[in-house]
Scaffold this active site. Structure first.
Site, PDB file in Angstrom:
ATOM      1  N   GLY A   5       0.910  -1.211  -0.080  1.00 30.34           N
ATOM      2  CA  GLY A   5       0.016  -0.169  -0.022  1.00 30.34           C
ATOM      3  C   GLY A   5       0.907   1.321   0.091  1.00 30.34           C
ATOM      4  O   GLY A   5       1.780   1.368   0.430  1.00 30.34           O
TER       5      GLY A   5
ATOM      6  N   CYS B 131       6.180   0.072   7.477  1.00 30.49           N
ATOM      7  CA  CYS B 131       5.996   1.216   6.611  1.00 30.49           C
ATOM      8  C   CYS B 131       6.993   1.866   5.725  1.00 30.49           C
ATOM      9  O   CYS B 131       8.195   1.855   6.127  1.00 30.49           O
ATOM     10  CB  CYS B 131       5.115   2.307   7.284  1.00 30.49           C
ATOM     11  SG  CYS B 131       4.888   3.763   6.519  1.00 30.49           S
TER      12      CYS B 131
ATOM     13  N   HIS C 179      -4.239   1.381   7.790  1.00 32.88           N
ATOM     14  CA  HIS C 179      -2.871   1.904   8.161  1.00 32.88           C
ATOM     15  C   HIS C 179      -2.805   3.072   6.889  1.00 32.88           C
ATOM     16  O   HIS C 179      -2.312   4.463   7.182  1.00 32.88           O
ATOM     17  CB  HIS C 179      -1.661   1.073   7.553  1.00 32.88           C
ATOM     18  CG  HIS C 179      -0.235   1.365   7.516  1.00 32.88           C
ATOM     19  ND1 HIS C 179       0.530   0.861   8.306  1.00 32.88           N
ATOM     20  CD2 HIS C 179       0.238   2.148   6.720  1.00 32.88           C
ATOM     21  CE1 HIS C 179       1.857   1.562   8.195  1.00 32.88           C
ATOM     22  NE2 HIS C 179       1.460   2.082   6.993  1.00 32.88           N
TER      23      HIS C 179
HETATM   24 NI    NI Z   1       2.516   3.344   5.800  1.00 33.55          NI
END
Ligand code: NI
Length: 175
Positions: A48, A97, A139
């Site tokens: 993502g 992330c 998220h």
């Molecule tokens: Ni992220």
């Protein structure tokens, strides 16, 4: 490896803390941005990527939680101006992330969600998700509100990461 002109914004860049603006109109620029974001997501690789992570303060993210590096199974979903219609239950998932290098931590999220958004054709999407997909949607959505997963862990864990990251940046600056 293909290169993209988009660069990932990394912690502690203040742009990651901004609340993004809704996309007012789906223009050619937005379509091009979404396409480049998908490219960056697959190149990194990630599952993502939100627009603020590439320096655009817009409420838009791309997600593909199923793809594999070998297969021809890429099915990126572009989500524009998303909102949650439902968040239920809770689960803990180890998150990472692209904007928070070299770190993962357990984060508590809703276990099941329903999200509504617009796709690149301006069509409404309503998706129900659970497990990894639900985690990833939450998220990425957080990025649009200037929230990182390290904002959702204990203060102690966060401060340890911040220290590690500062050291890493100092070492990079010396090189
Ligand atoms: Ni992220």
């Amino acid at each position: 490896m293909p290169t993209s002109p988009l660069e990932i914004v990394r912690f502690p860049d203040p742009r990651l803390k901004k609340v993004s603006e809704p996309v007012a109109e789906i223009t050619d620029e937005i379509r091009a941005l979404a396409e480049e974001m998908c490219q960056v997501m697959y190149d990194e690789p990630g599952i993502g990527l939100a627009a603020p992570q590439v320096g655009h303060a817009l409420r838009l993210f791309v997600i593909d939680t199923e793809w594999s590096e070998e297969g021809n199974d890429r099915e990126p979903q572009v989500m524009i101006n998303p909102e949650f219609l439902r968040r239920e239950g809770s689960l803990v998932w180890e998150e990472g992330c692209l904007s928070v290098p070299d770190y993962t931590a357990d984060v508590e999220r809703a276990a099941a969600v329903t999200i509504r958004a617009m796709d690149l054709d301006g069509k409404e999407i309503i998706e129900e998700a659970e497990g990894l997909r639900a985690v990833c949607l939450q998220h990425e959505y957080d990025h649009l509100d200037g929230i990182l997963f390290i904002d959702r862990i204990s203060r102690l864990k966060r401060s340890l990461y911040v220290k590690k990251r500062k050291k890493q940046l100092a070492e990079e600056a010396e090189e």
